[in-house]
Design a protein around this motif. Sequence first.
Motif, PDB file in Angstrom:
ATOM      1  N   PRO A 192       7.106 -11.920   7.903  1.00 29.39           N
ATOM      2  CA  PRO A 192       6.605 -12.472   6.308  1.00 29.39           C
ATOM      3  C   PRO A 192       5.868 -11.437   5.496  1.00 29.39           C
ATOM      4  N   LEU A 193       4.895 -10.828   6.045  1.00 34.38           N
ATOM      5  CA  LEU A 193       4.231  -9.467   5.277  1.00 34.38           C
ATOM      6  C   LEU A 193       5.571  -8.181   4.505  1.00 34.38           C
ATOM      7  N   ASP A 194       5.733  -7.818   5.162  1.00 34.05           N
ATOM      8  CA  ASP A 194       7.146  -7.003   4.339  1.00 34.05           C
ATOM      9  C   ASP A 194       7.774  -7.148   3.392  1.00 34.05           C
ATOM     10  N   VAL A 195       7.984  -9.147   3.575  1.00 34.51           N
ATOM     11  CA  VAL A 195       8.666  -9.491   2.579  1.00 34.51           C
ATOM     12  C   VAL A 195       8.291 -10.191   1.786  1.00 34.51           C
ATOM     13  N   SER A 196       7.773 -10.443   1.686  1.00 33.69           N
ATOM     14  CA  SER A 196       6.604 -11.365   0.533  1.00 33.69           C
ATOM     15  C   SER A 196       5.041 -10.775  -0.045  1.00 33.69           C
ATOM     16  N   ILE A 197       4.321 -10.074   0.849  1.00 39.07           N
ATOM     17  CA  ILE A 197       2.670  -9.897   0.954  1.00 39.07           C
ATOM     18  C   ILE A 197       2.713  -8.230   0.585  1.00 39.07           C
ATOM     19  N   ASN A 198       3.292  -7.452   1.488  1.00 31.89           N
ATOM     20  CA  ASN A 198       3.225  -5.611   0.769  1.00 31.89           C
ATOM     21  C   ASN A 198       2.696  -4.603  -0.249  1.00 31.89           C
ATOM     22  N   ARG A 199       3.610  -5.463  -1.086  1.00 26.46           N
ATOM     23  CA  ARG A 199       4.692  -4.982  -2.445  1.00 26.46           C
ATOM     24  C   ARG A 199       3.473  -5.223  -3.585  1.00 26.46           C
ATOM     25  N   PRO A 200       3.194  -6.606  -3.688  1.00 30.37           N
ATOM     26  CA  PRO A 200       1.607  -6.825  -4.197  1.00 30.37           C
ATOM     27  C   PRO A 200       0.670  -6.691  -4.129  1.00 30.37           C
ATOM     28  N   PHE A 201       0.161  -6.594  -2.464  1.00 31.21           N
ATOM     29  CA  PHE A 201      -0.957  -5.864  -2.206  1.00 31.21           C
ATOM     30  C   PHE A 201      -1.241  -5.027  -2.789  1.00 31.21           C
ATOM     31  N   LYS A 202      -0.498  -3.862  -2.529  1.00 31.90           N
ATOM     32  CA  LYS A 202      -0.452  -2.619  -2.912  1.00 31.90           C
ATOM     33  C   LYS A 202      -0.457  -2.335  -5.099  1.00 31.90           C
ATOM     34  N   SER A 203       0.443  -3.501  -4.855  1.00 35.16           N
ATOM     35  CA  SER A 203       0.686  -3.125  -7.069  1.00 35.16           C
ATOM     36  C   SER A 203      -1.319  -3.322  -7.327  1.00 35.16           C
ATOM     37  N   HIS A 204      -2.055  -4.290  -6.534  1.00 35.23           N
ATOM     38  CA  HIS A 204      -3.234  -4.584  -7.030  1.00 35.23           C
ATOM     39  C   HIS A 204      -3.972  -3.119  -6.795  1.00 35.23           C
ATOM     40  N   LEU A 205      -3.401  -2.774  -5.448  1.00 37.34           N
ATOM     41  CA  LEU A 205      -4.250  -1.627  -5.463  1.00 37.34           C
ATOM     42  C   LEU A 205      -4.028  -0.525  -6.355  1.00 37.34           C
ATOM     43  N   ARG A 206      -2.677  -0.103  -6.926  1.00 44.40           N
ATOM     44  CA  ARG A 206      -2.456   0.484  -7.855  1.00 44.40           C
ATOM     45  C   ARG A 206      -3.656   0.162  -8.739  1.00 44.40           C
ATOM     46  N   ARG A 207      -3.381  -0.610  -9.424  1.00 44.43           N
ATOM     47  CA  ARG A 207      -4.111  -0.978 -10.947  1.00 44.43           C
ATOM     48  C   ARG A 207      -5.229  -1.419 -11.014  1.00 44.43           C
ATOM     49  N   PHE A 208      -6.202  -0.797  -9.762  1.00 43.32           N
ATOM     50  CA  PHE A 208      -7.741  -0.857  -9.385  1.00 43.32           C
ATOM     51  C   PHE A 208      -7.965   0.621  -9.482  1.00 43.32           C
ATOM     52  N   TYR A 209      -7.109   1.418  -8.929  1.00 41.99           N
ATOM     53  CA  TYR A 209      -6.851   2.871  -8.820  1.00 41.99           C
ATOM     54  C   TYR A 209      -7.102   3.532 -10.431  1.00 41.99           C
ATOM     55  N   ARG A 210      -5.846   3.167 -10.590  1.00 41.62           N
ATOM     56  CA  ARG A 210      -5.525   3.452 -12.305  1.00 41.62           C
ATOM     57  C   ARG A 210      -6.824   2.585 -13.445  1.00 41.62           C
ATOM     58  N   ASP A 211      -7.179   1.678 -12.899  1.00 44.38           N
ATOM     59  CA  ASP A 211      -8.530   1.565 -14.056  1.00 44.38           C
ATOM     60  C   ASP A 211      -9.535   2.846 -13.535  1.00 44.38           C
ATOM     61  N   SER A 277       8.905  -8.433  -2.610  1.00 48.87           N
ATOM     62  CA  SER A 277       9.020  -7.630  -0.962  1.00 48.87           C
ATOM     63  C   SER A 277       8.763  -6.333  -0.773  1.00 48.87           C
ATOM     64  N   GLU A 278       8.400  -5.130  -0.258  1.00 44.51           N
ATOM     65  CA  GLU A 278       7.987  -3.986   0.057  1.00 44.51           C
ATOM     66  C   GLU A 278       9.233  -2.504   0.007  1.00 44.51           C
ATOM     67  N   THR A 279       8.998  -1.819  -1.116  1.00 45.00           N
ATOM     68  CA  THR A 279       9.865  -0.587  -0.953  1.00 45.00           C
ATOM     69  C   THR A 279       9.216   0.139  -0.034  1.00 45.00           C
ATOM     70  N   SER A 280      10.540   0.638   0.848  1.00 43.35           N
ATOM     71  CA  SER A 280       9.485   2.009   1.876  1.00 43.35           C
ATOM     72  C   SER A 280       9.796   3.031   1.779  1.00 43.35           C
ATOM     73  N   SER A 281       9.554   3.293   0.340  1.00 46.47           N
ATOM     74  CA  SER A 281       9.657   4.979  -0.230  1.00 46.47           C
ATOM     75  C   SER A 281       8.246   4.903  -1.250  1.00 46.47           C
ATOM     76  N   GLU A 282       7.778   5.601  -0.789  1.00 46.86           N
ATOM     77  CA  GLU A 282       5.784   5.555  -1.605  1.00 46.86           C
ATOM     78  C   GLU A 282       5.881   6.759  -2.612  1.00 46.86           C
ATOM     79  N   SER A 283       6.798   7.582  -2.827  1.00 49.47           N
ATOM     80  CA  SER A 283       7.643   8.197  -4.003  1.00 49.47           C
ATOM     81  C   SER A 283       6.824   8.117  -5.501  1.00 49.47           C
ATOM     82  N   ASP A 284       6.524   6.836  -5.410  1.00 51.05           N
ATOM     83  CA  ASP A 284       5.436   6.886  -6.828  1.00 51.05           C
ATOM     84  C   ASP A 284       4.059   7.782  -6.883  1.00 51.05           C
ATOM     85  N   ILE A 285       3.515   7.523  -5.377  1.00 55.84           N
ATOM     86  CA  ILE A 285       2.249   8.335  -5.323  1.00 55.84           C
ATOM     87  C   ILE A 285       2.414   9.817  -4.159  1.00 55.84           C
TER      88      ILE A 285
END
Length: 294
Positions: A192-211, A277-285
């Motif tokens: 469940p975490l891989d399918v639905s949760i991890n990616r939006p969780f990290k998207s919020h983290l990136r938003r907080f970091y960007r701000d 879903s969570e992508t397997s790559s962290e290339s954006d960071i």
Amino acid sequence: MARHDLVIRRWTSIAQRLPNTYQEKLLAFQKHVLKLRKTHNYTMGATGNVDETPVFFEMPGESTVNKAGEKTVHVRTAGAEKQRCTVMLGITADGNKLPPFVIFKRKTLPKEKLPPGILVRVQEKGWMTEELYLDWLKSVWFRRPGALLRQRSMLVVDSFRSHLTENVKVKMRQEKSDMVVIPGGMTGMLQPLDVSINRPFKSHLRRFYRDWRCGSTEMTPTGRLKKPSLSQMCEWIVAAWNTIPEEMVSKSFKVTSISNAMDGTEDDAVWLTSPDSETSSESDIDSNESSDEQ
């Protein structure tokens, strides 16, 4: 396409896109979960999933605004793009989110004040170990809402070695908690975490970091930008975790065939579009530079 006798086809069942070995793993997992649920009748609050995910201190985005025509665009950071911590997230099928369990790469616990709602541990390499996983079980899983009633529970985990040691299995049996291991290569469909949760969780983290980065001009004595502090990282993790809605959490167990109604009335839930879903790559960071291919 007409010349080569080709037509567009749409897959209508999972068998058309999965190799036979994956079909067998999927069916075996579903049968095993259903058998355990019928035998022990777990409550939704006693059905959980846990997963570790890396969180980086620097999270620059993939794109930026720049004058047209330049081949290379430099993105200024504090140089900590590869410094990371491990965040262990836990959820239950009733939509509850367990407190984040963060492992920093250091030898001593941070002395700075940390926000409530998070557990912080340290490890020399910043990795999850058997000792830390047992700590998580004791501090989080066996203290979740309703756990004091000592009703039988089920915890879905991946095949990471720290989850499967003999000491862990003994502790799970002692606490009447059944461990269900996701087959190798299937976490993208069954966790469940891989399918639905991890990616939006990290998207919020990136938003907080960007701000934060847009408004932060603090410099180090050597003239470099300051990286986020440990307390700042913890605040972002807590805030991002609180942003995930309960409905998304409960739905993640249905699209992975873990909490569907046992009478078959919710079998079609596995075909619902997962929230993300969570992508397997962290290339954006991992990179300081982005190329303008326009």
